[in-house]
Design a protein around this motif. Structure first.
Motif, PDB file in Angstrom:
ATOM      1  N   GLY A  15       0.794  -1.227   0.000  1.00 34.17           N
ATOM      2  CA  GLY A  15       0.000   0.000   0.000  1.00 34.17           C
ATOM      3  C   GLY A  15       0.823   1.272   0.000  1.00 34.17           C
ATOM      4  O   GLY A  15       0.286   2.358   0.268  1.00 34.17           O
ATOM      5  N   LEU A  16       2.110   1.166  -0.321  1.00 30.62           N
ATOM      6  CA  LEU A  16       2.979   2.343  -0.288  1.00 30.62           C
ATOM      7  C   LEU A  16       2.609   3.322  -1.400  1.00 30.62           C
ATOM      8  O   LEU A  16       2.442   2.930  -2.547  1.00 30.62           O
ATOM      9  N   ARG A  17       2.506   4.601  -1.049  1.00 31.83           N
ATOM     10  CA  ARG A  17       2.232   5.652  -2.031  1.00 31.83           C
ATOM     11  C   ARG A  17       3.523   6.427  -2.283  1.00 31.83           C
ATOM     12  O   ARG A  17       4.105   7.008  -1.370  1.00 31.83           O
ATOM     13  N   VAL A  18       3.967   6.408  -3.542  1.00 33.22           N
ATOM     14  CA  VAL A  18       5.201   7.071  -3.941  1.00 33.22           C
ATOM     15  C   VAL A  18       4.867   8.174  -4.936  1.00 33.22           C
ATOM     16  O   VAL A  18       4.128   7.941  -5.902  1.00 33.22           O
ATOM     17  N   VAL A  19       5.403   9.373  -4.711  1.00 29.57           N
ATOM     18  CA  VAL A  19       5.180  10.506  -5.608  1.00 29.57           C
ATOM     19  C   VAL A  19       6.536  11.036  -6.063  1.00 29.57           C
ATOM     20  O   VAL A  19       7.454  11.206  -5.251  1.00 29.57           O
ATOM     21  N   TYR A  20       6.627  11.293  -7.362  1.00 26.40           N
ATOM     22  CA  TYR A  20       7.875  11.775  -7.959  1.00 26.40           C
ATOM     23  C   TYR A  20       7.660  13.172  -8.505  1.00 26.40           C
ATOM     24  O   TYR A  20       6.758  13.404  -9.320  1.00 26.40           O
ATOM     25  N   ALA A  21       8.476  14.111  -8.070  1.00 23.62           N
ATOM     26  CA  ALA A  21       8.459  15.481  -8.596  1.00 23.62           C
ATOM     27  C   ALA A  21       9.734  15.679  -9.404  1.00 23.62           C
ATOM     28  O   ALA A  21      10.820  15.819  -8.833  1.00 23.62           O
ATOM     29  N   GLY A  22       9.605  15.665 -10.725  1.00 21.11           N
ATOM     30  CA  GLY A  22      10.759  15.743 -11.602  1.00 21.11           C
ATOM     31  C   GLY A  22      11.207  17.161 -11.883  1.00 21.11           C
ATOM     32  O   GLY A  22      10.614  18.143 -11.394  1.00 21.11           O
ATOM     33  N   GLN A  23      12.247  17.260 -12.694  1.00 18.35           N
ATOM     34  CA  GLN A  23      12.777  18.573 -13.051  1.00 18.35           C
ATOM     35  C   GLN A  23      11.915  19.293 -14.078  1.00 18.35           C
ATOM     36  O   GLN A  23      11.980  20.519 -14.183  1.00 18.35           O
ATOM     37  N   ARG A  24      11.110  18.530 -14.834  1.00 18.07           N
ATOM     38  CA  ARG A  24      10.268  19.137 -15.873  1.00 18.07           C
ATOM     39  C   ARG A  24       8.817  18.737 -15.647  1.00 18.07           C
ATOM     40  O   ARG A  24       8.258  17.930 -16.379  1.00 18.07           O
ATOM     41  N   PRO A  25       8.172  19.282 -14.628  1.00 17.78           N
ATOM     42  CA  PRO A  25       6.768  18.920 -14.373  1.00 17.78           C
ATOM     43  C   PRO A  25       5.868  19.422 -15.495  1.00 17.78           C
ATOM     44  O   PRO A  25       6.096  20.505 -16.055  1.00 17.78           O
ATOM     45  N   TYR A  26       4.863  18.639 -15.819  1.00 20.21           N
ATOM     46  CA  TYR A  26       3.940  19.027 -16.892  1.00 20.21           C
ATOM     47  C   TYR A  26       2.798  19.829 -16.271  1.00 20.21           C
ATOM     48  O   TYR A  26       2.117  19.356 -15.361  1.00 20.21           O
ATOM     49  N   LEU A  27       2.601  21.039 -16.775  1.00 20.31           N
ATOM     50  CA  LEU A  27       1.500  21.877 -16.313  1.00 20.31           C
ATOM     51  C   LEU A  27       0.494  22.024 -17.441  1.00 20.31           C
ATOM     52  O   LEU A  27       0.854  22.243 -18.595  1.00 20.31           O
ATOM     53  N   PHE A  28      -0.781  21.908 -17.085  1.00 20.83           N
ATOM     54  CA  PHE A  28      -1.856  21.999 -18.049  1.00 20.83           C
ATOM     55  C   PHE A  28      -2.422  23.415 -18.088  1.00 20.83           C
ATOM     56  O   PHE A  28      -2.207  24.221 -17.175  1.00 20.83           O
ATOM     57  N   HIS A  29      -3.178  23.685 -19.142  1.00 22.97           N
ATOM     58  CA  HIS A  29      -3.863  24.981 -19.225  1.00 22.97           C
ATOM     59  C   HIS A  29      -4.914  25.042 -18.119  1.00 22.97           C
ATOM     60  O   HIS A  29      -5.779  24.171 -18.013  1.00 22.97           O
ATOM     61  N   GLY A  30      -4.819  26.030 -17.291  1.00 26.04           N
ATOM     62  CA  GLY A  30      -5.731  26.177 -16.159  1.00 26.04           C
ATOM     63  C   GLY A  30      -5.096  27.073 -15.122  1.00 26.04           C
ATOM     64  O   GLY A  30      -4.018  27.663 -15.344  1.00 26.04           O
ATOM     65  N   THR A  31      -5.720  27.180 -13.972  1.00 22.38           N
ATOM     66  CA  THR A  31      -5.163  28.010 -12.913  1.00 22.38           C
ATOM     67  C   THR A  31      -4.036  27.255 -12.207  1.00 22.38           C
ATOM     68  O   THR A  31      -3.893  26.032 -12.334  1.00 22.38           O
ATOM     69  N   ILE A  32      -3.240  28.021 -11.451  1.00 18.09           N
ATOM     70  CA  ILE A  32      -2.188  27.388 -10.659  1.00 18.09           C
ATOM     71  C   ILE A  32      -2.802  26.416  -9.663  1.00 18.09           C
ATOM     72  O   ILE A  32      -2.294  25.307  -9.445  1.00 18.09           O
ATOM     73  N   ALA A  33      -3.923  26.794  -9.071  1.00 23.79           N
ATOM     74  CA  ALA A  33      -4.597  25.917  -8.110  1.00 23.79           C
ATOM     75  C   ALA A  33      -5.073  24.632  -8.783  1.00 23.79           C
ATOM     76  O   ALA A  33      -4.986  23.552  -8.188  1.00 23.79           O
ATOM     77  N   ASP A  34      -5.575  24.727 -10.014  1.00 24.86           N
ATOM     78  CA  ASP A  34      -6.010  23.519 -10.738  1.00 24.86           C
ATOM     79  C   ASP A  34      -4.837  22.569 -10.952  1.00 24.86           C
ATOM     80  O   ASP A  34      -4.981  21.351 -10.807  1.00 24.86           O
ATOM     81  N   ASN A  35      -3.683  23.120 -11.276  1.00 24.16           N
ATOM     82  CA  ASN A  35      -2.504  22.281 -11.487  1.00 24.16           C
ATOM     83  C   ASN A  35      -2.016  21.670 -10.183  1.00 24.16           C
ATOM     84  O   ASN A  35      -1.508  20.553 -10.170  1.00 24.16           O
ATOM     85  N   LEU A  36      -2.173  22.396  -9.070  1.00 21.76           N
ATOM     86  CA  LEU A  36      -1.797  21.823  -7.777  1.00 21.76           C
ATOM     87  C   LEU A  36      -2.723  20.669  -7.396  1.00 21.76           C
ATOM     88  O   LEU A  36      -2.294  19.681  -6.798  1.00 21.76           O
ATOM     89  N   ARG A  37      -3.995  20.777  -7.748  1.00 20.88           N
ATOM     90  CA  ARG A  37      -4.980  19.756  -7.377  1.00 20.88           C
ATOM     91  C   ARG A  37      -4.967  18.543  -8.306  1.00 20.88           C
ATOM     92  O   ARG A  37      -5.807  17.665  -8.161  1.00 20.88           O
ATOM     93  N   LEU A  38      -4.058  18.482  -9.244  1.00 23.13           N
ATOM     94  CA  LEU A  38      -4.084  17.406 -10.230  1.00 23.13           C
ATOM     95  C   LEU A  38      -4.071  16.033  -9.563  1.00 23.13           C
ATOM     96  O   LEU A  38      -4.790  15.124  -9.971  1.00 23.13           O
ATOM     97  N   GLY A  39      -3.267  15.850  -8.521  1.00 25.47           N
ATOM     98  CA  GLY A  39      -3.208  14.556  -7.838  1.00 25.47           C
ATOM     99  C   GLY A  39      -4.141  14.443  -6.659  1.00 25.47           C
ATOM    100  O   GLY A  39      -4.303  13.360  -6.098  1.00 25.47           O
ATOM    101  N   ALA A  40      -4.772  15.542  -6.260  1.00 25.12           N
ATOM    102  CA  ALA A  40      -5.706  15.536  -5.129  1.00 25.12           C
ATOM    103  C   ALA A  40      -6.853  16.478  -5.443  1.00 25.12           C
ATOM    104  O   ALA A  40      -6.953  17.578  -4.903  1.00 25.12           O
TER     105      ALA A  40
END
Length: 577
Positions: A432-457
């Motif tokens: 049940g381990l949850r692993v999250v990777y934050a790379g050097q080139r994160p992909y951001l979608f068209h939308g608000t900054i908050a929308d991009n932050l909520r992508l995984g939650a």
């Protein structure tokens, strides 16, 4: 713009494509059989319909019978007509259900394959072409299941039943039908080879145009900045012209085959009509006696219907060609044909090299993640960059992964995140381990900054989003914007600098509250104060979580509980652009 070269599939590939295509409707086999049975019953009903019409003509015009003597047959004729209409409607509905299920199955398989291939593989693909797999290529299989397959069953049953019915009243007409009927499938087979090649070229050009157009739309802002808008518009126009030409080639083949088949069918029906005409004029005498008017009408009514399933199959044969062409394109773009429960990488050879991921054995100090003697090679590279790498991560510890550029730090993080299959070794994770990777080139979608932050939650509250933004130092620049976290950003983070986009990716990872955080150079390009604030925020926000950081920063090394050194690369690594 040059057209893509389309190689003809081998007989083995054709068989594999056909089997894979048929397997798309495995979940609705019952509906598929029902559609075939209903179509066949509707076709066989033509014999009863023709018999009733011929009997009425014989009785009224030759025998002089009144309508009072014919009403039972008229009622039966009406019942047959109504039954055939109901059967045809039900068959179309069942075939439509099969087509919808097959189209959904294709899209599910393609989507699972895209997920299984992973973000590293997707990074090297054209998203527009992959999008066409879910759209145009998915729609291409609809005609095969809703049109071609039911008509194929009808072609086997109905012409045979008509020949038997005609032979029972006149063997000469039956022979005419038997000798002229094979001309249609022979010609259809010859035309079908060209139709499939033309359809595949059209779908390939459509996917290429979709990829070209989507890529230009994504980079529209940059193209305008450098004054390349008009030049790219001309290239899109040229690609659209090539697609038009290929579409017209497919239409030419379709019209040619339809015209030829109609010609053969018309000549055959004319031969039947000529035989009866000469017989009634006394110029020809074949068979036992002169056929009655009713017999002649019965045969003439059924003669066109004998060729109708063949003509319909010829029309829908192009649907089969389109479907097989779509399957070939799926195989070309994904590297293989994805199966119903397959999430593997496109190269089957990688399956044997992929390390097993399992729960670590219980011990005195239960670890959350273990890497045992991993050999890693970046996707598309020709040599390994990391060999014999081992690592044990304990709950709540902070580890810095350091080494010169090219030593494989990012490759290690990608493997631990599950993005990259190891060439050798074993990777173990706690259940049940949850692993999250934050790379050097994160992909951001068209939308608000908050929308991009909520992508995984996506259900995160405003307070949690703002807390993660503070921890990731996003508020240092977002707080100075008029709309704050509600500020719109473009596709791929257009409007933000590289460092700002990286901070958004870090905050997005923090918001997911995973058990293990894999961070790739999170403090790069930050001033000393911002770096210190970020590490202080990680002390609070990542408390109790395991953090593995790839870094060059001495400050981050001092912040970590322990430091793991990777040696420099032994040889240059060749990775495709």
């Amino acid at each position: 713009m040059s057209s893509p070269r389309v190689d003809s599939p081998t007989p083995q590939q054709r068989r594999a494509h056909q089997q894979w295509l048929d397997a798309l409707a495995a979940s609705v086999k019952g509906k598929q059989r029902l559609a075939a049975v209903l179509v066949c019953f509707s076709g066989v009903g033509l014999i009863a319909q023709a018999a009733a019409i011929a009997w009425l003509i014989q009785q009224v015009l030759v025998e002089g019978a009144g309508l009072d003597q014919c009403w039972p047959v008229l009622v039966a004729l009406a019942v047959v007509l109504a039954a055939r209409a109901v059967l045809s409607t039900a068959a179309s509905a069942a075939a439509g259900t099969v087509a919808d299920a097959a189209r959904l199955a294709l899209r599910q398989r393609v989507y699972r394959s895209l997920q299984g291939n992973g973000p590293l593989w997707l990074r090297g693909q054209r998203s527009g072409e992959l999008g066409e797999l879910m759209l145009a290529h998915g729609d291409a299989v609809e005609g095969y299941f809703s049109g071609y397959q039911p008509v194929r069953s009808e072609m086997v049953v109905v012409p045979l039943a008509i020949v038997i019915a005609v032979a029972s009243v006149n063997w000469v007409v039956a022979l005419i039908l038997l000798f002229t009927g094979p001309l249609v499938p022979i010609f259809m087979m010859l035309v079908g080879w060209g139709a499939e090649a033309a359809s595949r070229a059209q779908l390939s050009e459509m996917a290429r145009l979709g990829g070209h157009f989507a890529d230009r739309i994504k980079g529209l802002g940059l193209l305008r900045v450098y004054g390349r808008g008009q030049a790219e518009l001309s290239q899109v126009g040229a690609a659209a012209e090539q697609l038009r030409e290929r579409s017209l080639r497919v239409l030419r083949i379709a019209f040619l085959s339809s015209t030829a088949l109609e010609f053969f069918a018309s000549v055959s029906v004319a031969m039947v009509a000529l035989y009866f005409g000469l017989s009634y004029l006394g110029l020809m005498s074949l068979g036992p006696g002169l056929p009655s008017l009713g017999v002649g009408m019965f045969c003439l009514l059924l003669a066109p219907e004998f060729y109708a399933p063949l003509r319909k199959l010829a029309a829908h044969y192009h649907d089969r060609a389109n479907a097989l062409a779509a399957v070939a394109e799926v195989e070309r773009l994904l590297g293989r044909l994805p199966q119903a429960d397959d999430n593997s990488l496109p190269d089957p050879g990688l399956a044997a090299q992929t390390a097993a991921i399992s729960a670590p054995q219980a011990g005195p100090a239960q670890s959350v993640l273990q890497a045992q003697q991993l050999t890693l090679r970046p996707l598309g590279a020709t040599v390994d960059v990391v060999t014999d790498f081992s690592l044990v991560l304990q709950p709540g510890e902070r580890v810095a992964l350091v080494g010169p550029s090219g030593s494989g730090k990012s490759t290690v993080l990608e493997a631990l995140a599950g993005w990259l299959p190891p060439q050798a070794g074993r990777l173990q994770r706690a259940p049940g381990l949850r692993v999250v990777y934050a790379g050097q080139r994160p992909y951001l979608f068209h939308g608000t900054i908050a929308d991009n932050l909520r992508l995984g939650a996506p259900a995160a509250s405003e307070a949690r989003v703002e807390q993660a933004a503070h921890a990731g130092q996003v508020m240092r620049f977002a707080g100075q914007l008029p709309q704050g976290l509600q500020t719109l950003v473009g596709e791929r983070g257009l409007g933000l600098s590289g460092g700002e986009a990286r901070r958004v990716g870090l905050a997005r990872a923090l918001l997911m509250e995973a058990d293990v955080l894999l961070l790739d150079e999170p403090t790069a390009f930050l001033d000393a104060q911002t770096e210190a604030d970020l590490l202080q925020a990680l002390n609070v926000h990542a408390r109790g979580r395991t953090v593995l950081v790839a870094t060059h920063s001495p400050v981050v090394m001092a912040w970590a509980d322990r430091v793991i050194h990777l040696p420099g690369p032994a040889a240059p690594v060749e990775v495709p652009a």
